[in-house]
Write an enzyme that holds these catalytic residues in place. Sequence first.
Site, short mmCIF file in Angstrom:
data_model
loop_
_atom_site.label_atom_id
_atom_site.label_comp_id
_atom_site.label_asym_id
_atom_site.label_seq_id
_atom_site.Cartn_x
_atom_site.Cartn_y
_atom_site.Cartn_z
N ASP A 20 0.84 -1.21 0.00
CA ASP A 20 0.00 0.00 0.00
C ASP A 20 0.87 1.26 0.00
O ASP A 20 1.98 1.25 0.52
CB ASP A 20 -0.90 -0.02 1.24
CG ASP A 20 -2.08 0.94 1.09
OD1 ASP A 20 -2.40 1.33 -0.05
OD2 ASP A 20 -2.69 1.29 2.12
N GLY A 21 0.33 2.32 -0.59
CA GLY A 21 1.01 3.62 -0.53
C GLY A 21 1.49 4.15 -1.87
O GLY A 21 2.15 5.19 -1.91
N GLY A 23 -0.26 5.59 -4.20
CA GLY A 23 -0.91 6.87 -4.48
C GLY A 23 -0.24 8.00 -3.72
O GLY A 23 0.03 9.07 -4.27
N ARG A 24 0.05 7.75 -2.44
CA ARG A 24 0.70 8.79 -1.63
C ARG A 24 2.13 9.03 -2.08
O ARG A 24 2.63 10.15 -2.06
CB ARG A 24 0.62 8.41 -0.14
CG ARG A 24 -0.73 8.76 0.47
CD ARG A 24 -0.99 7.99 1.72
NE ARG A 24 -1.32 6.59 1.44
CZ ARG A 24 -1.31 5.63 2.35
NH1 ARG A 24 -1.00 5.92 3.61
NH2 ARG A 24 -1.63 4.40 2.03
N ARG A 33 -0.92 9.44 -10.21
CA ARG A 33 -1.03 8.16 -9.51
C ARG A 33 -0.40 7.04 -10.33
O ARG A 33 0.16 6.09 -9.79
CB ARG A 33 -2.50 7.84 -9.20
CG ARG A 33 -3.07 8.70 -8.07
CD ARG A 33 -4.49 8.28 -7.72
NE ARG A 33 -4.55 6.97 -7.06
CZ ARG A 33 -4.44 6.81 -5.74
NH1 ARG A 33 -4.27 7.84 -4.95
NH2 ARG A 33 -4.51 5.60 -5.23
N HIS A 37 2.05 3.76 -9.26
CA HIS A 37 1.83 2.33 -9.55
C HIS A 37 3.01 1.76 -10.34
O HIS A 37 3.41 0.61 -10.13
CB HIS A 37 0.52 2.12 -10.29
CG HIS A 37 -0.69 2.47 -9.44
ND1 HIS A 37 -0.86 1.96 -8.17
CD2 HIS A 37 -1.76 3.26 -9.67
CE1 HIS A 37 -1.99 2.43 -7.64
NE2 HIS A 37 -2.56 3.23 -8.54
N ASP A 67 -12.29 -4.95 -4.23
CA ASP A 67 -12.89 -3.64 -3.97
C ASP A 67 -12.18 -2.51 -4.70
O ASP A 67 -12.70 -1.39 -4.76
CB ASP A 67 -12.91 -3.39 -2.45
CG ASP A 67 -13.80 -4.41 -1.75
OD1 ASP A 67 -14.77 -4.89 -2.38
OD2 ASP A 67 -13.52 -4.75 -0.59
N LEU A 131 11.06 -20.31 -5.04
CA LEU A 131 10.14 -19.36 -4.42
C LEU A 131 8.76 -19.50 -5.07
O LEU A 131 8.65 -19.54 -6.29
CB LEU A 131 10.64 -17.91 -4.63
CG LEU A 131 9.73 -16.79 -4.13
CD1 LEU A 131 9.76 -16.72 -2.60
CD2 LEU A 131 10.14 -15.44 -4.71
C1 IPE Z 1 -5.31 -2.80 -0.17
O1 IPE Z 1 -5.07 -1.44 -0.28
C2 IPE Z 1 -5.25 -3.43 -1.53
C3 IPE Z 1 -3.92 -3.48 -2.14
C4 IPE Z 1 -2.79 -3.07 -1.61
C5 IPE Z 1 -3.90 -4.07 -3.45
P1 IPE Z 1 -6.24 -0.38 -0.36
O2 IPE Z 1 -5.58 0.94 -0.51
O3 IPE Z 1 -7.23 -0.77 -1.41
O4 IPE Z 1 -6.93 -0.55 1.06
P2 IPE Z 1 -7.87 0.45 1.87
O5 IPE Z 1 -8.93 0.95 0.91
O6 IPE Z 1 -7.01 1.58 2.33
O7 IPE Z 1 -8.40 -0.36 3.01
C1 IPE Z 2 -1.73 0.32 -3.37
O1 IPE Z 2 -1.52 1.69 -3.37
C2 IPE Z 2 -2.00 -0.20 -4.77
C3 IPE Z 2 -3.37 -0.67 -4.98
C4 IPE Z 2 -4.32 -0.64 -4.10
C5 IPE Z 2 -3.68 -1.15 -6.30
P1 IPE Z 2 -2.71 2.73 -3.31
O2 IPE Z 2 -3.07 3.12 -4.70
O3 IPE Z 2 -3.82 2.23 -2.46
O4 IPE Z 2 -1.97 3.93 -2.58
P2 IPE Z 2 -2.59 4.95 -1.53
O5 IPE Z 2 -3.14 4.13 -0.39
O6 IPE Z 2 -3.66 5.72 -2.25
O7 IPE Z 2 -1.41 5.79 -1.13
MG MG Z 3 -4.21 2.39 -0.44
#
Ligand code: IPE
Ligand code: IPE
Ligand code: MG
Length: 249
Positions: A20-21, A23-24, A33, A37, A67, A131
């Site tokens: 996760d992260g 986007g940030r 964004r 990715h 989701d 692996l």
């Molecule tokens: C969980 O991250 C899914 C992945 C990392 C693929 P999200 O960003 O979708 O989760 P929430 O919405 O913050 O719970």
């Molecule tokens: C995780 O990063 C990747 C996916 C969920 C596909 P995010 O896109 O959720 O990044 P944030 O949480 O917005 O920073």
């Molecule tokens: Mg996220």
Amino acid sequence: MRLASVPFPQTGIHVAIIMDGNGRWALAHTHERSDGHRAGADNVRRIVEAAPGLGIRALTLYAFSRDNWSRPQGEVNNIMALLRAFLESEGERCKREGVRIQVIGSRDKLEYSLVRSIAAAERQTARGTRLDLRIALNYSSRDSILAAARRCLLSNKSEARKVSDFLAGDGRRAGVPDVDLLIRTGGEKRLSDFLLWECAYAELYFTPTLWPDFSPRDLEAAIAEFKHRERRFGNIGKSSTSTQEYWLR
Ligand code: IPE
Ligand code: IPE
Ligand code: MG
């Protein structure tokens, strides 16, 4: 960069990562964004390369949740294109390095071209024994538990261990033991419908580091902390050292 190798009993551990992260990370860099990715996908390559040397035998990565379809269409298309490019470009290298790719989650809703790339990568790397790389795509843990339970009911196999066999999504075989260590990058402390069953006795590790910045050294630090945790599996004092042993007891 040389990473100290961490000795583990024969088979190694199962690590799962909620990546996760992205986007940030993008907000802090280019504001697109899609760049987050892309940087995230590049980091998957680095982490996969480092994993076997750190005593990891199975690595399950959360790439796209069921989701996540609710995100803007452009972002969804971008993530799907990156996933397809990853599968098409990494198949050969994974094969060479003994990495077996398996995509878990449901195949419904995926474009046919992506389903074909998944099948090709799985076929190409099927003999890998160093692996198990499991990529969770269009994944919902609740859905996969339901599908596994249905599958077990049909075959009259309802013990917990049997359900565990069929958790790869759509009732397919999982073929790896439960998770030993679950890592979530990006600072949130939640599971977001990831591996709810398989993490019954997983050690949890949360880090604020955003996924594109999570380096092999950070992974090594997480594993070093994991090694110092005392796992009890409901017993008193230190009993088993791995989830696999817990199932076998
Ligand atoms: C969980 O991250 C899914 C992945 C990392 C693929 P999200 O960003 O979708 O989760 P929430 O919405 O913050 O719970
Ligand atoms: C995780 O990063 C990747 C996916 C969920 C596909 P995010 O896109 O959720 O990044 P944030 O949480 O917005 O920073
Ligand atoms: Mg996220």
